[in-house]
Motif scaffolding. Structure first.
Motif, mmCIF file in Angstrom:
data_model
loop_
_atom_site.group_PDB
_atom_site.id
_atom_site.type_symbol
_atom_site.label_atom_id
_atom_site.label_comp_id
_atom_site.label_asym_id
_atom_site.label_seq_id
_atom_site.Cartn_x
_atom_site.Cartn_y
_atom_site.Cartn_z
ATOM 1 N N ILE A 174 10.395 12.094 65.796
ATOM 2 C CA ILE A 174 11.130 11.852 67.111
ATOM 3 C C ILE A 174 10.953 10.735 67.631
ATOM 4 O O ILE A 174 9.881 10.337 67.928
ATOM 5 C CB ILE A 174 10.418 13.033 67.868
ATOM 6 C CG1 ILE A 174 10.921 14.536 67.189
ATOM 7 C CG2 ILE A 174 11.245 13.001 69.393
ATOM 8 C CD1 ILE A 174 10.034 15.518 67.916
ATOM 9 N N PHE A 175 11.889 9.885 68.034
ATOM 10 C CA PHE A 175 11.911 8.473 68.360
ATOM 11 C C PHE A 175 13.143 8.237 69.168
ATOM 12 O O PHE A 175 13.984 8.801 68.910
ATOM 13 C CB PHE A 175 11.556 7.408 67.254
ATOM 14 C CG PHE A 175 12.301 7.363 66.432
ATOM 15 C CD1 PHE A 175 13.309 6.569 66.580
ATOM 16 C CD2 PHE A 175 12.573 8.195 65.089
ATOM 17 C CE1 PHE A 175 14.466 6.426 65.582
ATOM 18 C CE2 PHE A 175 13.720 8.074 64.416
ATOM 19 C CZ PHE A 175 14.598 7.119 64.456
ATOM 20 N N CYS A 176 13.046 7.229 69.807
ATOM 21 C CA CYS A 176 14.172 6.632 70.455
ATOM 22 C C CYS A 176 14.234 4.999 70.744
ATOM 23 O O CYS A 176 13.195 4.637 71.193
ATOM 24 C CB CYS A 176 14.567 7.385 71.808
ATOM 25 S SG CYS A 176 15.983 6.985 72.855
ATOM 26 N N VAL A 177 15.354 4.333 70.338
ATOM 27 C CA VAL A 177 15.176 2.958 70.539
ATOM 28 C C VAL A 177 16.510 2.711 71.344
ATOM 29 O O VAL A 177 17.607 3.122 70.908
ATOM 30 C CB VAL A 177 15.445 2.159 69.101
ATOM 31 C CG1 VAL A 177 15.595 0.815 69.354
ATOM 32 C CG2 VAL A 177 14.265 2.558 68.238
ATOM 33 N N GLY A 178 16.207 2.332 72.720
ATOM 34 C CA GLY A 178 17.162 1.924 73.590
ATOM 35 C C GLY A 178 18.289 3.260 73.895
ATOM 36 O O GLY A 178 17.608 4.266 73.916
ATOM 37 N N THR A 179 19.486 2.874 74.233
ATOM 38 C CA THR A 179 20.245 3.974 74.902
ATOM 39 C C THR A 179 21.588 4.171 74.025
ATOM 40 O O THR A 179 22.133 5.227 74.354
ATOM 41 C CB THR A 179 20.437 3.865 76.235
ATOM 42 O OG1 THR A 179 21.355 2.633 76.472
ATOM 43 C CG2 THR A 179 19.347 3.911 77.115
ATOM 44 N N ALA A 180 21.849 3.281 73.249
ATOM 45 C CA ALA A 180 23.148 3.443 72.560
ATOM 46 C C ALA A 180 23.216 4.309 71.421
ATOM 47 O O ALA A 180 22.169 4.732 70.891
ATOM 48 C CB ALA A 180 23.400 2.083 72.060
ATOM 49 N N ALA A 181 24.258 4.881 71.141
ATOM 50 C CA ALA A 181 24.311 5.826 70.064
ATOM 51 C C ALA A 181 24.594 4.990 68.601
ATOM 52 O O ALA A 181 25.160 5.369 67.609
ATOM 53 C CB ALA A 181 25.406 6.745 70.179
ATOM 54 N N THR A 182 23.972 4.053 68.412
ATOM 55 C CA THR A 182 23.889 2.964 67.365
ATOM 56 C C THR A 182 22.452 3.300 66.586
ATOM 57 O O THR A 182 21.601 3.605 67.080
ATOM 58 C CB THR A 182 23.646 1.470 67.684
ATOM 59 O OG1 THR A 182 24.620 1.156 68.649
ATOM 60 C CG2 THR A 182 23.830 0.649 66.695
ATOM 61 N N THR A 186 21.859 -0.375 60.290
ATOM 62 C CA THR A 186 20.834 0.075 61.100
ATOM 63 C C THR A 186 20.150 -1.135 61.791
ATOM 64 O O THR A 186 19.895 -1.980 60.915
ATOM 65 C CB THR A 186 19.764 0.814 60.405
ATOM 66 O OG1 THR A 186 20.438 1.949 59.903
ATOM 67 C CG2 THR A 186 18.761 1.364 61.242
ATOM 68 N N GLU A 187 20.217 -1.040 63.058
ATOM 69 C CA GLU A 187 19.564 -2.260 63.758
ATOM 70 C C GLU A 187 17.844 -1.941 63.626
ATOM 71 O O GLU A 187 17.514 -0.810 63.853
ATOM 72 C CB GLU A 187 19.872 -2.253 65.101
ATOM 73 C CG GLU A 187 21.141 -2.646 65.583
ATOM 74 C CD GLU A 187 21.710 -2.790 66.884
ATOM 75 O OE1 GLU A 187 20.443 -2.775 67.975
ATOM 76 O OE2 GLU A 187 22.909 -2.642 67.458
ATOM 77 N N LEU A 188 17.365 -2.833 63.108
ATOM 78 C CA LEU A 188 15.795 -2.591 62.579
ATOM 79 C C LEU A 188 15.163 -3.632 63.517
ATOM 80 O O LEU A 188 15.305 -4.866 63.438
ATOM 81 C CB LEU A 188 15.707 -2.965 61.244
ATOM 82 C CG LEU A 188 14.157 -3.103 60.757
ATOM 83 C CD1 LEU A 188 13.598 -1.662 61.006
ATOM 84 C CD2 LEU A 188 14.119 -3.423 58.970
ATOM 85 N N GLN A 189 13.945 -3.373 63.978
ATOM 86 C CA GLN A 189 12.909 -4.127 64.766
ATOM 87 C C GLN A 189 11.559 -3.870 64.171
ATOM 88 O O GLN A 189 11.165 -2.638 64.212
ATOM 89 C CB GLN A 189 12.924 -3.618 66.147
ATOM 90 C CG GLN A 189 14.180 -4.119 66.923
ATOM 91 C CD GLN A 189 14.044 -3.701 68.261
ATOM 92 O OE1 GLN A 189 13.042 -3.744 69.176
ATOM 93 N NE2 GLN A 189 15.378 -2.986 69.051
ATOM 94 N N LEU A 190 11.035 -5.069 63.964
ATOM 95 C CA LEU A 190 9.556 -5.119 63.305
ATOM 96 C C LEU A 190 8.679 -5.979 64.041
ATOM 97 O O LEU A 190 9.362 -6.741 64.632
ATOM 98 C CB LEU A 190 9.581 -5.564 61.938
ATOM 99 C CG LEU A 190 10.601 -5.168 60.923
ATOM 100 C CD1 LEU A 190 10.285 -5.955 59.587
ATOM 101 C CD2 LEU A 190 10.147 -3.743 60.584
ATOM 102 N N CYS A 191 7.569 -5.242 64.619
ATOM 103 C CA CYS A 191 6.836 -5.890 65.452
ATOM 104 C C CYS A 191 5.080 -5.563 65.330
ATOM 105 O O CYS A 191 4.770 -4.924 64.513
ATOM 106 C CB CYS A 191 6.960 -5.669 66.953
ATOM 107 S SG CYS A 191 7.071 -3.766 67.454
ATOM 108 N N VAL A 192 4.437 -6.697 65.660
ATOM 109 C CA VAL A 192 3.006 -6.536 65.445
ATOM 110 C C VAL A 192 2.378 -6.764 66.665
ATOM 111 O O VAL A 192 2.641 -7.981 67.407
ATOM 112 C CB VAL A 192 2.553 -7.693 64.487
ATOM 113 C CG1 VAL A 192 1.101 -7.701 64.530
ATOM 114 C CG2 VAL A 192 3.097 -7.264 63.152
ATOM 115 N N GLU A 193 1.322 -5.986 67.087
ATOM 116 C CA GLU A 193 0.620 -6.469 68.258
ATOM 117 C C GLU A 193 -1.036 -6.287 68.317
ATOM 118 O O GLU A 193 -1.255 -5.319 67.429
ATOM 119 C CB GLU A 193 1.168 -5.147 69.379
ATOM 120 C CG GLU A 193 0.552 -5.278 70.694
ATOM 121 C CD GLU A 193 1.105 -4.111 71.450
ATOM 122 O OE1 GLU A 193 1.045 -4.273 73.053
ATOM 123 O OE2 GLU A 193 1.551 -3.269 70.985
#
Length: 119
Positions: free
Chosen positions: A47-55, A96-103
């Motif tokens: 279960i996750f959500c990225v932004g608001t668009a149906a992309t 698919t729009e893919l975001q990778l990040c490191v914190e």
């Protein structure tokens, strides 16, 4: 120390065991940590959500917790190295729009307790 948590959206193609092994190697190769002190875990998020668009979208987020005292340059090098190690491990479906990040996080030394033993 350190502790690495890899959270990723379940719509990605990722072998978590191989991914953690690669990220642990990256940390060991930095020369900043004892190999046996590197602890990692992976969490696939159904279960996750990225932004608001149906992309179609996906993400992977590596969080590294470590003791304080390293310079900003050293922490930036760690983050960049982990991102470079993570990038080839993650595959997303075409379109698919893919975001990778490191914190990176610094742990409060006074409130951290650790016990090591061989059993």
């Amino acid at each position: 120390m350190p502790h690495l948590t890899l959270e990723y959206s379940a719509n990605l193609s990722l072998d978590p065991a191989a991914g953690l092994a690669a990220l642990n190697r990256c940390l060991a190769d930095s020369g900043l940590f004892e190999e046996a002190d590197i602890k990692s875990r992976a969490l696939a998020l159904d279960i996750f959500c990225v932004g608001t668009a149906a992309t179609p979208r996906a993400f992977a987020h590596a969080k590294l917790s470590l003791m304080p005292g390293r310079s900003m340059d050293t922490r930036k090098q760690l983050a960049d190295s982990l991102l470079a190690a993570l990038s080839p491990l993650v595959q997303a479906a075409p379109g698919t729009e893919l975001q990778l990040c490191v914190e990176l996080f610094e742990i409060d030394r006074a409130s951290y307790a650790k016990e090591s033993r061989r059993v």
